[in-house]
Motif scaffolding. Structure first.
Motif, short mmCIF file in Angstrom:
data_model
loop_
_atom_site.label_atom_id
_atom_site.label_comp_id
_atom_site.label_asym_id
_atom_site.label_seq_id
_atom_site.Cartn_x
_atom_site.Cartn_y
_atom_site.Cartn_z
N SER A 275 0.84 -1.49 0.01
CA SER A 275 0.01 -0.01 0.17
C SER A 275 0.82 1.24 -0.05
O SER A 275 0.36 2.46 -0.19
CB SER A 275 -0.94 0.12 1.18
N SER A 276 2.10 1.12 0.23
CA SER A 276 3.04 2.42 0.54
C SER A 276 4.38 1.98 0.06
O SER A 276 4.85 0.78 0.17
CB SER A 276 2.99 3.02 1.62
N ASP A 316 6.12 1.19 -4.71
CA ASP A 316 5.27 0.51 -3.81
C ASP A 316 5.59 -1.26 -3.69
O ASP A 316 4.87 -2.07 -3.32
CB ASP A 316 3.92 0.43 -4.04
#
Length: 344
Positions: A275-276, A316
């Motif tokens: 997600s990041s 990511d």
């Protein structure tokens, strides 16, 4: 009157220029896109699991296009486990006019709604020839060029006992030199209608991009990864061991997409989307530790199967490059769970 004509002509010129620019942009994008990325751009938006085989590259790697030898050598090199066509190959070559010995590549897409096999023909076959074979085999030709050739399980049974149900219905797409097959005619028609939308979720496109130009690969969306590769497939004692190992490694975050692929140098690459970027960096470290240790649920240690050559993160996506041990079948053995370094 003439001013109107000039204005209209100018407008047409502007539109033509805009169209030419758009074509130019698409050409430039496709020029930089790998064959793997191009193939997955044809996959339907609902795809949860993709399996890819670059048959042209496999033939080059094993040095033959003899079908029997090709299939044997591809199996030994762990390059054919994702193919939907291997079991059907001998009958496919005779009855459909193509097989792994002649096609460029094959992509199998699976979702909760249906499955479709997407094939790019190679120099040894053409769509007209495939159409002739389909007609001779008893398929009913569609009224529209982009329609579905109607076959079904009864017809397949009459053609040969080894044909996979996904060959029951066929669509030919001349614009892309593709053959698409499925066991569901309505689902197949929908895929054809939406073909080329490049509508895979962004995390799946990201792990495809990180995979480069593999000879064979699997790609999963986040839900499929976190379900099918989960440690919940192991027994209670092994799950407890996994929890301890994960804690000692620094913890893991859920994946949003996953790919495992065999590279041209025979290394295996694992690409994992998160997600990041922060999660990707942290998980590159923790999952590299997990991939170098015990393999609860699989037996033994991962180091019996491969060596972790590198662990990196870009954006990511975290990437592990693995060097398989002699005789290890890393891709086929670790494409289903439980796989500790791929758990969520």
């Amino acid at each position: 009157m003439r001013r109107g004509l000039v204005a209209a002509t100018a407008a047409v010129g502007v539109l033509a220029l805009a169209g030419a620019c758009l074509v130019g942009v698409r050409w430039w994008q496709s020029r930089d896109r790998t064959t793997f990325a191009e193939a997955t751009s044809y996959a339907p938006a609902d795809a949860a699991r993709l399996t890819w085989t670059d048959w042209a590259a496999v033939r080059d790697a094993v040095g033959t296009d003899d079908l029997d030898t090709l299939l044997d050598d591809a199996f030994e090199r762990d390059l054919s486990s994702g193919s939907a066509l291997v079991q059907s190959a001998p009958v496919l070559e005779r009855a459909f006019g193509f097989s792994p010995a002649s096609i460029a590549w094959e992509l199998l897409s699976q979702s909760s709604d249906g499955a479709v096999v997407i094939v790019r023909l190679g120099g040894g076959s053409d769509l007209d020839g495939v159409a002739d074979h389909l007609a001779d085999a008893g398929f009913t030709e569609p009224e529209e060029d982009d329609g579905v050739w109607q076959g079904g399980p009864d017809l397949l049974a009459g053609i040969g006992s080894d044909l996979t149900p996904e060959l029951g219905y066929v669509a030919l797409v001349p614009d892309h030199d593709l053959v698409l097959t499925s066991d569901q005619p309505d689902y197949l028609q929908q895929v054809v209608d939406d073909l080329g939308d490049d509508s895979l979720p962004a995390p799946m496109r990201d792990v495809v991009a990180a995979s480069g130009s593999p000879q064979s690969a699997v790609v999963y969306d986040g839900d499929y990864t976190c379900s099918e590769l989960a440690m919940s497939h192991a027994d209670a004692e092994e799950q407890a061991t996994a929890e301890r190992l994960i804690s000692e490694a620094g913890g893991v975050d859920p994946l949003t997409a996953y790919a495992m692929s065999v590279q041209p140098d025979r290394e295996v690459r694992v690409a994992m989307a998160f997600s990041s970027a922060e999660q990707a960096r942290a998980n590159a470290d923790s999952r590299a530790v997990l991939a170098a240790g015990p393999a609860p649920g699989q037996g033994g240690d991962f180091s019996d199967r491969f060596t972790v050559e590198s662990a990196t993160a870009e954006g990511d996506v975290a990437t592990l490059d693995l060097a398989p041990a002699e005789g290890a079948y890393v891709l086929s053995d670790l494409s289903s769970g439980p796989v500790l370094f791929a758990t969520c």
